[in-house]
Write an enzyme that holds these catalytic residues in place. Structure first.
Site, short mmCIF file in Angstrom:
data_model
loop_
_atom_site.label_atom_id
_atom_site.label_comp_id
_atom_site.label_asym_id
_atom_site.label_seq_id
_atom_site.Cartn_x
_atom_site.Cartn_y
_atom_site.Cartn_z
N ASP A 229 4.19 3.03 7.00
CA ASP A 229 3.42 2.81 8.23
C ASP A 229 4.25 2.20 9.35
O ASP A 229 5.34 1.66 9.14
CB ASP A 229 2.26 1.84 7.94
N ARG B 194 0.53 6.32 7.83
CA ARG B 194 0.65 6.40 6.37
C ARG B 194 0.15 7.74 5.85
O ARG B 194 0.61 8.23 4.82
CB ARG B 194 -0.19 5.31 5.69
N GLU C 91 7.60 3.09 -6.08
CA GLU C 91 7.69 2.56 -4.71
C GLU C 91 7.93 3.69 -3.71
O GLU C 91 8.63 4.67 -4.03
CB GLU C 91 8.86 1.58 -4.61
N ASP C 92 7.40 3.53 -2.53
CA ASP C 92 7.67 4.52 -1.49
C ASP C 92 9.10 4.41 -0.97
O ASP C 92 9.76 5.41 -0.74
CB ASP C 92 6.66 4.41 -0.34
N LYS D 28 0.82 -1.19 0.00
CA LYS D 28 0.00 0.00 0.00
C LYS D 28 0.86 1.25 0.00
O LYS D 28 0.40 2.34 -0.31
CB LYS D 28 -0.87 0.03 1.27
N GLY D 29 2.09 1.11 0.43
CA GLY D 29 2.92 2.28 0.72
C GLY D 29 3.15 3.23 -0.44
O GLY D 29 3.33 4.43 -0.25
N VAL E 118 11.39 5.02 9.37
CA VAL E 118 10.63 6.18 8.92
C VAL E 118 9.17 5.82 8.66
O VAL E 118 8.84 4.70 8.27
CB VAL E 118 11.25 6.80 7.65
C1 PRP Z 1 7.44 -1.83 1.74
C2 PRP Z 1 7.63 -0.89 0.59
C3 PRP Z 1 8.27 -1.76 -0.44
C4 PRP Z 1 9.09 -2.73 0.38
C5 PRP Z 1 10.53 -2.31 0.40
O1 PRP Z 1 6.25 -2.52 1.64
O2 PRP Z 1 6.42 -0.33 0.16
O3 PRP Z 1 7.31 -2.45 -1.20
O4 PRP Z 1 8.55 -2.72 1.70
O5 PRP Z 1 11.27 -3.15 1.21
P1 PRP Z 1 12.47 -4.02 0.66
O6 PRP Z 1 13.32 -3.17 -0.21
O7 PRP Z 1 13.20 -4.44 1.92
O8 PRP Z 1 11.90 -5.21 -0.06
P2 PRP Z 1 5.63 -3.35 2.87
O9 PRP Z 1 5.99 -4.78 2.73
O10 PRP Z 1 5.99 -2.73 4.15
O11 PRP Z 1 4.09 -3.18 2.62
P3 PRP Z 1 3.23 -1.83 2.63
O12 PRP Z 1 3.66 -1.03 1.44
O13 PRP Z 1 1.83 -2.30 2.52
O14 PRP Z 1 3.52 -1.10 3.93
#
Ligand code: PRP
Length: 198
Positions: free
Chosen positions: A171, A177, A111-112, A55-56, A165
């Site tokens: 989140d 978020r 990506e966030d 979702k990020g 962060v």
């Molecule tokens: C986060 C973010 C990326 C990933 C990055 O998602 O949005 O997709 O983690 O991490 P990495 O480089 O270590 O793979 P998350 O799994 O937290 O889900 P979310 O976006 O729903 O919070």
């Protein structure tokens, strides 16, 4: 919550949480304008297809999509992980696929945060098999210190230190978020207690 699926806390009582601003909402918006211009400069005549990871990445996608001139479409994908060691063990799993094919399209993965890089590595392998015309990556935040997978982003908003962060899509237990800024989360007075661990 990529940076710490299970933040380790020593305290027995619920700690006080606080968020210290790292990047203001204004800086985020200005940087997104710059990235949008750069992307359009790199692909002046092409329809662009933005793919965000739930979702990020949602807020970055919506702000970026509205800042890029010309033809833009977008789609969403979701991935999940198995347990605490997900990213470091490389066990990334597709939970929601795209609605439309990316074949022949100029695709920007949005990506966030780029953390260990395991999620992005999985996505790039998946999308490359689907034969896009071009495949690029835009991340708002990059934590190079945390990298495990050999991946990089083509467009980076901000390179940040290895702090936990939140905000602007990121989140902690699904909270924060909706902040317009990115901040460092602290629990109680000891920032070390929430330094990312996986
Ligand atoms: C986060 C973010 C990326 C990933 C990055 O998602 O949005 O997709 O983690 O991490 P990495 O480089 O270590 O793979 P998350 O799994 O937290 O889900 P979310 O976006 O729903 O919070």
């Amino acid at each position: 919550m990529p940076q710490s699926k299970k933040p380790r806390l020593q305290a027995t009582k619920a700690p006080r949480e606080s968020v210290r601003i790292l990047i203001t909402g204004g800086r985020i918006q200005r940087r997104i304008q710059e990235i949008a211009k750069q992307i359009r400069k790199d692909f002046p005549d092409e329809p662009l297809h933005l793919v965000s990871v739930l979702k990020g990445g949602v807020f970055f996608l919506t702000d970026l999509a509205r800042s890029i001139s010309g033809e833009v479409s977008f789609d969403f994908i979701a991935v999940s992980s198995y347990g605490q060691n997900t990213h470091s063990s490389g066990q990334v799993r597709l939970t929601r696929d795209l609605d439309s094919s990316v074949e022949g399209k100029t695709v920007i993965v949005v990506e966030d945060i780029l953390d260990t890089g395991m999620t992005l590595q999985y996505l790039l392998r998946l999308f490359e098999q689907r034969k896009p015309k071009h495949l690029r990556v835009a991340v708002l935040l990059d934590k190079p210190e945390r990298r495990i997978a050999d991946v990089r982003a083509d467009y980076v908003g901000f390179s940040i230190p290895n702090e936990f962060v939140v905000g602007y899509g990121l989140d902690y237990a699904e909270r924060y978020r909706n902040l317009r800024y990115v901040g460092i989360l602290t629990l109680g007075s000891d920032t070390k207690k929430v330094v990312a661990e996986k």
